[in-house]
Design a protein around this motif. Sequence first.
Motif, PDB file in Angstrom:
ATOM      1  N   LEU A 288       0.827  -1.204   0.000  1.00 16.24           N
ATOM      2  CA  LEU A 288       0.000   0.000   0.000  1.00 16.24           C
ATOM      3  C   LEU A 288       0.861   1.252   0.000  1.00 16.24           C
ATOM      4  O   LEU A 288       0.607   2.198  -0.767  1.00 16.24           O
ATOM      5  CB  LEU A 288      -0.914  -0.018   1.221  1.00 16.24           C
ATOM      6  CG  LEU A 288      -1.747   1.251   1.463  1.00 16.24           C
ATOM      7  CD1 LEU A 288      -2.768   1.437   0.348  1.00 16.24           C
ATOM      8  CD2 LEU A 288      -2.437   1.184   2.824  1.00 16.24           C
ATOM      9  N   GLU A 289       1.877   1.288   0.854  1.00 20.90           N
ATOM     10  CA  GLU A 289       2.734   2.469   0.938  1.00 20.90           C
ATOM     11  C   GLU A 289       3.457   2.724  -0.377  1.00 20.90           C
ATOM     12  O   GLU A 289       3.620   3.871  -0.807  1.00 20.90           O
ATOM     13  CB  GLU A 289       3.732   2.297   2.082  1.00 20.90           C
ATOM     14  CG  GLU A 289       3.069   2.351   3.457  1.00 20.90           C
ATOM     15  CD  GLU A 289       4.025   2.019   4.581  1.00 20.90           C
ATOM     16  OE1 GLU A 289       5.112   1.450   4.294  1.00 20.90           O
ATOM     17  OE2 GLU A 289       3.700   2.330   5.752  1.00 20.90           O
ATOM     18  N   VAL A 291       2.373   1.803  -3.427  1.00 20.92           N
ATOM     19  CA  VAL A 291       1.370   2.246  -4.394  1.00 20.92           C
ATOM     20  C   VAL A 291       0.998   3.710  -4.158  1.00 20.92           C
ATOM     21  O   VAL A 291       0.880   4.494  -5.103  1.00 20.92           O
ATOM     22  CB  VAL A 291       0.128   1.330  -4.318  1.00 20.92           C
ATOM     23  CG1 VAL A 291      -1.052   1.952  -5.052  1.00 20.92           C
ATOM     24  CG2 VAL A 291       0.449  -0.047  -4.893  1.00 20.92           C
ATOM     25  N   GLU A 292       0.830   4.085  -2.903  1.00 17.90           N
ATOM     26  CA  GLU A 292       0.482   5.473  -2.590  1.00 17.90           C
ATOM     27  C   GLU A 292       1.613   6.425  -2.950  1.00 17.90           C
ATOM     28  O   GLU A 292       1.376   7.554  -3.400  1.00 17.90           O
ATOM     29  CB  GLU A 292       0.128   5.594  -1.109  1.00 17.90           C
ATOM     30  CG  GLU A 292      -1.199   4.931  -0.751  1.00 17.90           C
ATOM     31  CD  GLU A 292      -1.549   5.071   0.715  1.00 17.90           C
ATOM     32  OE1 GLU A 292      -2.761   5.030   1.037  1.00 17.90           O
ATOM     33  OE2 GLU A 292      -0.632   5.210   1.543  1.00 17.90           O
ATOM     34  N   GLY A 295       1.800   6.171  -7.114  1.00 15.66           N
ATOM     35  CA  GLY A 295       0.610   6.335  -7.939  1.00 15.66           C
ATOM     36  C   GLY A 295       0.328   5.144  -8.828  1.00 15.66           C
ATOM     37  O   GLY A 295      -0.502   5.225  -9.743  1.00 15.66           O
ATOM     38  N   GLU A 297      -1.086   1.637 -10.304  1.00 18.51           N
ATOM     39  CA  GLU A 297      -2.372   0.950 -10.282  1.00 18.51           C
ATOM     40  C   GLU A 297      -2.149  -0.553 -10.409  1.00 18.51           C
ATOM     41  O   GLU A 297      -1.228  -0.997 -11.108  1.00 18.51           O
ATOM     42  CB  GLU A 297      -3.275   1.440 -11.410  1.00 18.51           C
ATOM     43  CG  GLU A 297      -3.637   2.916 -11.332  1.00 18.51           C
ATOM     44  CD  GLU A 297      -4.480   3.247 -10.112  1.00 18.51           C
ATOM     45  OE1 GLU A 297      -5.239   2.352  -9.656  1.00 18.51           O
ATOM     46  OE2 GLU A 297      -4.379   4.381  -9.613  1.00 18.51           O
ATOM     47  N   ARG A 318      -8.523   1.577   4.040  1.00 13.75           N
ATOM     48  CA  ARG A 318      -7.582   2.292   3.168  1.00 13.75           C
ATOM     49  C   ARG A 318      -7.004   1.356   2.116  1.00 13.75           C
ATOM     50  O   ARG A 318      -6.864   1.721   0.949  1.00 13.75           O
ATOM     51  CB  ARG A 318      -6.468   2.873   4.051  1.00 13.75           C
ATOM     52  CG  ARG A 318      -5.454   3.736   3.338  1.00 13.75           C
ATOM     53  CD  ARG A 318      -4.523   4.359   4.373  1.00 13.75           C
ATOM     54  NE  ARG A 318      -3.158   4.440   3.919  1.00 13.75           N
ATOM     55  CZ  ARG A 318      -2.102   4.414   4.710  1.00 13.75           C
ATOM     56  NH1 ARG A 318      -2.258   4.278   6.018  1.00 13.75           N
ATOM     57  NH2 ARG A 318      -0.875   4.518   4.207  1.00 13.75           N
ATOM     58  N   GLU A 320      -8.442  -1.405   0.948  1.00 15.72           N
ATOM     59  CA  GLU A 320      -9.511  -1.730  -0.005  1.00 15.72           C
ATOM     60  C   GLU A 320      -9.770  -0.587  -0.971  1.00 15.72           C
ATOM     61  O   GLU A 320      -9.940  -0.791  -2.182  1.00 15.72           O
ATOM     62  CB  GLU A 320     -10.792  -2.088   0.758  1.00 15.72           C
ATOM     63  CG  GLU A 320     -10.728  -3.431   1.459  1.00 15.72           C
ATOM     64  CD  GLU A 320     -12.070  -3.882   1.996  1.00 15.72           C
ATOM     65  OE1 GLU A 320     -12.370  -5.082   1.923  1.00 15.72           O
ATOM     66  OE2 GLU A 320     -12.825  -3.012   2.497  1.00 15.72           O
ATOM     67  N   ARG A 321      -9.797   0.619  -0.432  1.00 10.75           N
ATOM     68  CA  ARG A 321     -10.115   1.784  -1.266  1.00 10.75           C
ATOM     69  C   ARG A 321      -9.005   2.084  -2.278  1.00 10.75           C
ATOM     70  O   ARG A 321      -9.271   2.267  -3.450  1.00 10.75           O
ATOM     71  CB  ARG A 321     -10.361   2.999  -0.372  1.00 10.75           C
ATOM     72  CG  ARG A 321     -10.774   4.264  -1.146  1.00 10.75           C
ATOM     73  CD  ARG A 321     -11.111   5.399  -0.198  1.00 10.75           C
ATOM     74  NE  ARG A 321      -9.951   5.791   0.603  1.00 10.75           N
ATOM     75  CZ  ARG A 321      -9.794   5.501   1.886  1.00 10.75           C
ATOM     76  NH1 ARG A 321     -10.710   4.792   2.529  1.00 10.75           N
ATOM     77  NH2 ARG A 321      -8.713   5.900   2.548  1.00 10.75           N
ATOM     78  N   ARG A 322      -7.760   2.108  -1.811  1.00 10.36           N
ATOM     79  CA  ARG A 322      -6.668   2.503  -2.706  1.00 10.36           C
ATOM     80  C   ARG A 322      -6.289   1.403  -3.680  1.00 10.36           C
ATOM     81  O   ARG A 322      -5.994   1.664  -4.844  1.00 10.36           O
ATOM     82  CB  ARG A 322      -5.430   2.904  -1.884  1.00 10.36           C
ATOM     83  CG  ARG A 322      -4.217   3.308  -2.746  1.00 10.36           C
ATOM     84  CD  ARG A 322      -4.563   4.476  -3.658  1.00 10.36           C
ATOM     85  NE  ARG A 322      -3.494   4.766  -4.602  1.00 10.36           N
ATOM     86  CZ  ARG A 322      -3.339   4.187  -5.780  1.00 10.36           C
ATOM     87  NH1 ARG A 322      -4.204   3.223  -6.168  1.00 10.36           N
ATOM     88  NH2 ARG A 322      -2.366   4.532  -6.591  1.00 10.36           N
ATOM     89  N   LEU A 323      -6.297   0.146  -3.232  1.00 13.12           N
ATOM     90  CA  LEU A 323      -5.915  -0.950  -4.113  1.00 13.12           C
ATOM     91  C   LEU A 323      -7.097  -1.496  -4.906  1.00 13.12           C
ATOM     92  O   LEU A 323      -6.902  -2.280  -5.841  1.00 13.12           O
ATOM     93  CB  LEU A 323      -5.269  -2.085  -3.306  1.00 13.12           C
ATOM     94  CG  LEU A 323      -4.012  -1.725  -2.512  1.00 13.12           C
ATOM     95  CD1 LEU A 323      -3.431  -2.976  -1.862  1.00 13.12           C
ATOM     96  CD2 LEU A 323      -2.971  -1.040  -3.383  1.00 13.12           C
TER      97      LEU A 323
END
Length: 532
Positions: A288-289, A291-292, A295, A297, A318, A320-323
Motif C-alpha cells: 500500500l505504501e 502504491v500510494e 501512484g 495501479e 484504506r 480496499e479503497r486505494r488498491l
Amino acid sequence: MLMKDGDVQSFPLTLDKFLDHAAKWRPAAEVTTARDDGSTARIGYAPLRARSVRISGLLRRHGVEQGARVATLAWNTQGHVEAWFAIMGMGAVCHTLNPRLTAEQLADMLAQSEAAILFVSPDLVGQASRIAALSPGLSLILVLDQTEPLETTPECRADIRLLEPLLAEAPSDVLWGDFAETAPCGLCFTSGTTGAPKGVTYTHRSSFLHTLRVLQADVMAVTSRDRLLAVVPMFHANAWGLPFAAAAVGARLVLPGRRLDGASLARLIVSEGVTAGVGVPTVWLALLEHVEATGLELPSLERIIMGGAPLAPALMERIERRLGVIVQTSWGMTELSPSGTVASPQELRRSAGVSGRPAVGVDLLLTDEAGQALPEQRGVEGHLKVRGAAVIRRYFGQSEDAADADGWFATGDLARIDAEGQLTITGRAKDLIKSGGEWINPAEIEAVIGALPGVALAAVIGRVDDKWGERPILLVELSPDAPTDDEALLEPLKGRVASWWIPDAVHRLERMPLAATGKIDKLKLRAEYGAR
C-alpha cells in the motif's frame, strides 16, 4: 454369502494426487518464481512433477525411506515447491525450517526431527552451514534454484551439493502415494511468540481435507482462473496450504522468492496479472505504501486474504479503497493446519475485527477459564477451543494429548461469536494484564490506538509495578504524520475503555519487533520493557 451392499474404491487422500491431477489436466498452468535480478522463472505443472519425481529418486538413493524427515530452509520458489512434493510424494516428512530463526533454534528443531538432509535456498547456505556445525546428524545440504557454482562455499561439516546437476542421473521410477493417508507428511514448529516452539505434525489426510476446505467458495475460493500470489512463507504452516490448493484446481501459482518489499510485490502483481494475494498484514501495508507513493495501479488484483495478526479497521478500509480489492480476514494457528475461519468474499464488510466463520470440518467452542462450555455461545466472550479433521491431537515428540477427551484443543485465544456465527478474536489469554487484581485486555486498547492516523503498529504489554502488580504500557511504531505527544495517542482511549486501563507510559519504536509469522513479538517486548 452374497453381498447385497455396493462399495466404492479405496482412494487414499494423499497429497501427491494434487500434483498428479494438475500435471494431467492442467499441464500448461504455470508456477512462476520471481528471481533476485527482477526476472522470472516459469514451469508448467507437468514438468514440475517430473522434476519432483527425480528429486524423490535422489532422496531414495541417499537412503530416505517412508516416514523419514527431510528438512527445508528456503523461500517461496519453484525449487522449494518441487522439494515439497518430492518429499511428501514418496512418503517422507517435510520439516520446514524458518530462516528468520537463529542457527541454535533451528539446530534444536533438527535434533528433534532427526533430519539428515536439508534443502536450502542459495542465499541461506551460510546459515545452513552454521546449523550443520550444531547438528551432528545433518550430513547433506542440497542447494535449490541454482545452476551456476556457488561463489563461495563455507566450511561445513555436512556435504554441500547443488541439486540441479544431481537430477540428470536421478532415477525417475519412484512410486508416489504408496502409503496410508494417515501417514505424516509435514512437520512445522510454532512461532514461539507465547512460549517455546512446539512441533506440529500434519498428515496427508489432514492436509488433503484442509485443502478441500480452503477451496470452498465461502473460504479462499481459489479457482483455475486465479493467478495466486503466495506471500505467506512456505515455512509458515505449509503456506496455509496454497501450493496444494493451486495444484488441485490448476491455478497459476506466483512465488515471490525472498523479496517481499512493496516495490517487488507490486512489480510481480503487474507483470503476472495476479488476481489474489495471501499473506500477513505487514506485507500488504508495504505494498500500500509503495502504491500510494508512486501512484501505481494494480488493475488485476481482486482480493487480498490476510491473517496472522489483526489489522486496524481504518487501515483495512484504506487498503480496499486505494488498491481496489476485497480484503478477506482470517484466523488460524499452526495447530489448525492452519485455517480456522475465513471471511467470505461474498459478504460485505462486517464489524471491525471479524475473522469469518468456520467452514465444514472445523468446530468452535467458547468456555470459561476452567474449560467448561459457556451456556450461551453467542454474543459473549470466552476462551476459544477448536476441533476438526485438521486440528492437532498431540505435539511432535510428546506423549500427552494437546486436545481433551472430546477432541477440543484450547487455542489460548479469547473470542466472541456473534449471532451470525462470525468469530472475533478479542485477545490472547496470556496477554491479559492483571492490575490490582482486575484484568485488562490489551487487544481492546490496541484496537483503538491502531485505528489512529499515522499509527502503523501498536502493542500493549504489562510492566511490573510494586503497587498494582502490573500496569499497561503502550508501544507504537509511527509514520511521520502521527501524533507527536503521548496525550494525543492516549486521549482517544478516554470513554472507550476504563480509565484505569489507560497505559502509564508510551514508547515509540523505530521498528516494532515481529515474529517470523508477522505477529508482534510480545515475548521480546516483555523482555525489554516489562521489567520495572
